[in-house]
Design a protein around this motif. Structure first.
Motif, PDB file in Angstrom:
ATOM      1  N   UNK A  18       0.842  -1.209   0.000  1.00 43.71           N
ATOM      2  CA  UNK A  18       0.000   0.000   0.000  1.00 43.71           C
ATOM      3  C   UNK A  18       0.872   1.253   0.000  1.00 43.71           C
ATOM      4  N   UNK A  19       1.958   1.236   0.779  1.00 47.44           N
ATOM      5  CA  UNK A  19       2.888   2.379   0.829  1.00 47.44           C
ATOM      6  C   UNK A  19       3.393   2.742  -0.561  1.00 47.44           C
ATOM      7  N   UNK A  20       3.908   1.738  -1.269  1.00 43.81           N
ATOM      8  CA  UNK A  20       4.503   1.993  -2.584  1.00 43.81           C
ATOM      9  C   UNK A  20       3.445   2.373  -3.618  1.00 43.81           C
ATOM     10  N   UNK A  21       2.281   1.726  -3.565  1.00 42.56           N
ATOM     11  CA  UNK A  21       1.217   2.022  -4.535  1.00 42.56           C
ATOM     12  C   UNK A  21       0.717   3.457  -4.369  1.00 42.56           C
ATOM     13  N   UNK A  22       0.449   3.866  -3.115  1.00 43.26           N
ATOM     14  CA  UNK A  22      -0.039   5.225  -2.854  1.00 43.26           C
ATOM     15  C   UNK A  22       1.017   6.255  -3.248  1.00 43.26           C
TER      16      UNK A  22
END
Length: 430
Positions: free
Chosen positions: A5-9
């Protein structure tokens, strides 16, 4: 899941144009909010992390070297070099391109500011190259590639930041980078000579009526000032007289003295260099703060341990790990800057590097060469933006992209040479 989620956002925010520092910081806050095991309390540790960064003596060299670069950019020293060395190599087929590579290497060793080098060489050299019949793709490729040499050749901002992040001696990194830097410069020149021999029309001879002895004298004179500065800055580090931060201060003062000597000093110059230095330094440290928040949440989520276990248990081969890492950094270089890659990706990789017992100095040089390539890779390579912005309608974007592809391949070849012959890194490191 939180790590993904960190990298996608962060990626989504970057793609819609949110500044890098805020994109990483916002993604960290979002991921902390949706993960009940983390929460916003994790950011209570952030001030201590930032305070630790503020106490990092090595990072003080960054604004000083940036300041030195901007002073030299406006001092006319580089312009004199380009003109005199261009005349010196003009009678050789492809000689003007060779001259630009040499000047790019000298500028890299005396300024390290990629944007300033690319813009300056574009404004001065590109019209001359096109006027004398050089192909737009070769001319733009040579200028863009030569301008990026400051990413690897000391005193490089990339090496300083890598040293701080990986806890390696910056002095040793500077020494280790010299041989790879010479290899890349040599490969650039070899490519130009070969392509000029195969296709004479794209890199013609430049005839001059001037006395060649006088041209040689002028070329030597133009190199004295930058070589004095290089000797003071790098010589003081290699001899052990000064730390990189102390030598950066000496270099900044030396650059000002040179402008006084060449009668180009003014308080407007001092103001320009100071303001631009503050802008770039503020950007770098804002990204560092955002990246610190990102890394904090990433590690608290346990994602770092999962990545380490994957490479050490599932792969268990350090060379496969290095190959995957280099490919990942190369791909990331298409989209984001070296600063974000260094502050975000490298801390994640460090535990795995230690687990595989990989020498961090050698690994750092592989990363530095890879990060240099990121300045040339379309569509977001910064050198491409700098060159196209300075060139305007002189060249087409397609010519620019075609021109840099051979130099990207050369960078990859240099990376493979250092990968398969690691002893080259240690030739100058005691």
């Amino acid at each position: 899941m939180t790590g993904i989620i960190l990298f996608v956002v962060a990626f989504i925010l970057l793609m819609i144009g949110i500044p890098v520092a805020f994109a990483f910081g916002a993604s960290a806050i979002f991921a902390a909010l949706i993960d009940p095991n983390i929460g916003l309390d994790v950011f209570g540790l952030l001030p201590y992390r930032i305070y630790g960064i503020m106490q990092n003596f090595t990072l003080m060299a960054v604004p000083l070297f940036i300041f030195m670069g901007f002073i030299l950019e406006k001092s006319k020293i580089a312009e004199n070099m380009l003109e005199s060395i261009g005349e010196l190599f003009g009678p050789i087929r492809g000689g003007l391109a060779i001259a630009i590579i040499i000047v790019g290497a000298v500028l890299a060793a005396s300024t390290g500011i990629v944007g300033a080098s690319v813009v300056m060489m574009t404004i001065i050299s590109l019209p001359i190259m096109l006027k004398h019949g050089y192909s737009p793709s070769l001319a733009s490729g040579v200028i863009a590639a030569s301008g990026t040499l400051g990413q690897l050749i000391p005193p490089s901002i990339v090496l300083i930041i890598l040293g701080a992040v990986m806890n390696i001696s910056v002095g040793d990194l500077f020494k280790a980078a010299i041989i790879p830097g010479i290899i890349i410069v040599g490969l650039y020149m070899l490519y130009v000579l070969i392509i000029a021999f195969i296709k004479p029309d794209i890199a013609p001879l430049i005839k001059t009526d001037k006395n060649y002895k006088q041209i040689l004298i002028n070329a030597i004179k133009s190199l004295i000032a930058p070589f004095v500065l290089i000797a003071i800055v790098l010589g003081s580090i290699f001899a052990g007289f000064a730390t990189p931060t102390e030598s950066a201060a000496i270099g900044a003062l030396g650059a000002i003295i040179l402008t006084i000597f060449y009668r180009t000093f003014s308080f407007e110059l001092l103001r320009y260099a100071s303001v631009e230095t503050v802008k770039i330094t503020a950007m770098i440290f804002m990204i560092l703060i955002g990246a610190t928040a990102f890394s904090l949440v990433f590690n608290e989520s346990g994602a770092g341990d999962i990545v380490t276990e994957f490479f050490t248990d599932s792969i268990s081969n350090k060379y496969i790990f290095i190959a995957i890492t280099m490919i990942l950094i190369f791909i990331l270089g298409f989209f984001i800057d070296f600063i974000e890659i260094t502050f975000i990706v490298i801390p994640i990789l460090l535990p795995i590097v230690e687990e595989f017992d990989i020498d961090p100095l050698w690994f750092a040089l592989l990363i530095a060469i890879n990060l240099q390539t990121s300045f040339l890779t379309p569509p977001f390579g910064f050198s491409l933006f700098y060159l196209k912005g300075a060139a305007g309608k002189l060249i087409k974007t397609t010519d620019l992209y075609k021109g840099v592809i051979p130099f990207i391949i050369i960078q990859i070849i240099a990376l493979l040479i250092i990968l398969f012959y690691p002893n080259l890194v240690y030739l100058l490191v005691k």
